[in-house]
Every structure is written in structure tokens, then in C-alpha cells.
Design a protein around this motif. Structure first.
Motif, PDB file in Angstrom:
ATOM      1  N   UNK A 166       0.826  -1.216   0.000  1.00 14.98           N
ATOM      2  CA  UNK A 166       0.000   0.000   0.000  1.00 14.98           C
ATOM      3  C   UNK A 166       0.856   1.261   0.000  1.00 14.98           C
ATOM      4  N   UNK A 167       0.562   2.154  -0.929  1.00 12.05           N
ATOM      5  CA  UNK A 167       1.278   3.425  -0.991  1.00 12.05           C
ATOM      6  C   UNK A 167       2.652   3.350  -1.612  1.00 12.05           C
ATOM      7  N   UNK A 168       3.029   2.187  -2.129  1.00 11.47           N
ATOM      8  CA  UNK A 168       4.353   2.025  -2.722  1.00 11.47           C
ATOM      9  C   UNK A 168       4.239   1.575  -4.170  1.00 11.47           C
ATOM     10  N   UNK A 181       4.726  -7.784   3.452  1.00 14.52           N
ATOM     11  CA  UNK A 181       3.281  -7.659   3.234  1.00 14.52           C
ATOM     12  C   UNK A 181       3.005  -6.855   1.967  1.00 14.52           C
ATOM     13  N   UNK A 182       2.259  -7.459   1.054  1.00 16.42           N
ATOM     14  CA  UNK A 182       1.985  -6.829  -0.233  1.00 16.42           C
ATOM     15  C   UNK A 182       1.058  -7.729  -1.038  1.00 16.42           C
TER      16      UNK A 182
END
Length: 114
Positions: A40-42, A89-90
């Protein structure tokens, strides 16, 4: 059209292991196969790739912990993930390249948390 279907994601505790699978609807024999991930956000980042000859490449953050492999007879590529960290986590995406055409799977969520 090539379809890639990932499986094997889920919730795991830090230090645990998971094995992701990616099944292709077409032969992968001459394809470059790989895994990318996006947290998230990357931005999406390289996890690992494997050539038709079996040469592998890994992102710096997973070297020594993750192993990519392929089974051409099953049209499947695998990602063995050991010593998982919360930073892993991804959403993990399967990738295939054939004749400069890229294909992507829908992704599978991996969550590393206690």
C-alpha cells in the motif's frame, strides 16, 4: 490471450513461510516468468524472475530468503518465501513475458503479521 492465476497467499506470522504458485493457461516454456509485489502506498517492485534457461534474479530485499522456480510441464512458476517479515506484506503479482509482450495475474495478498 494468456491467463495467469496466482494462489498460495494468506496470513503468516513473522519468520514463517509461504509458497506461491502461478499457473498459466498457455505454455511457459520460452517465457521469462517472475513475481512482483506492491505494498500500500508504494510502487510495484521486482521480487524475482526466472529465464527460460533457469537463470534467476532477485530483488535486494528478498535475496537469501525467497526462491523462484518453474515447472514447464505444469506451466507453473513458484515462489518459495521463507523468513517472512512484516515488510513483505503486499499483493504479489505473477508476470510472464513472451516475445516482448507482458502478461500479469490478478495478484494474491500476502500478509505477515503476529
Amino acid at each position: 490471450q494468456v491467463q495467469l492465476v496466482e494462489s498460495g497467499g494468506g496470513l503468516v506470522q513473522p519468520g514463517g513461510s509461504l509458497r506461491l504458485s502461478c499457473a498459466s493457461s498457455r505454455s511457459i516454456e520460452i517465457n521469462v516468468m517472475g513475481w512482483y509485489r506492491q505494498a500500500p502506498g508504494k510502487q510495484r517492485e521486482l521480487v524475482a524472475t526466472i529465464s527460460r534457461g533457469g537463470s534467476t534474479k532477485y530483488g535486494d530485499s528478498v535475496k537469501g530468503r525467497f526462491t523462484i522456480s518453474r515447472d514447464n510441464a505444469q506451466n507453473t512458476v513458484y515462489l518459495q518465501m521463507n523468513s517472512l517479515e512484516p515488510e513483505d506484506t503486499a499483493v504479489y503479482y505473477c508476470y510472464s513475458r513472451k516475445f516482448l509482450v507482458d502478461y500479469w495475474g490478478q495478484g494474491t495478498q500476502v500478509t505477515v503479521s503476529s
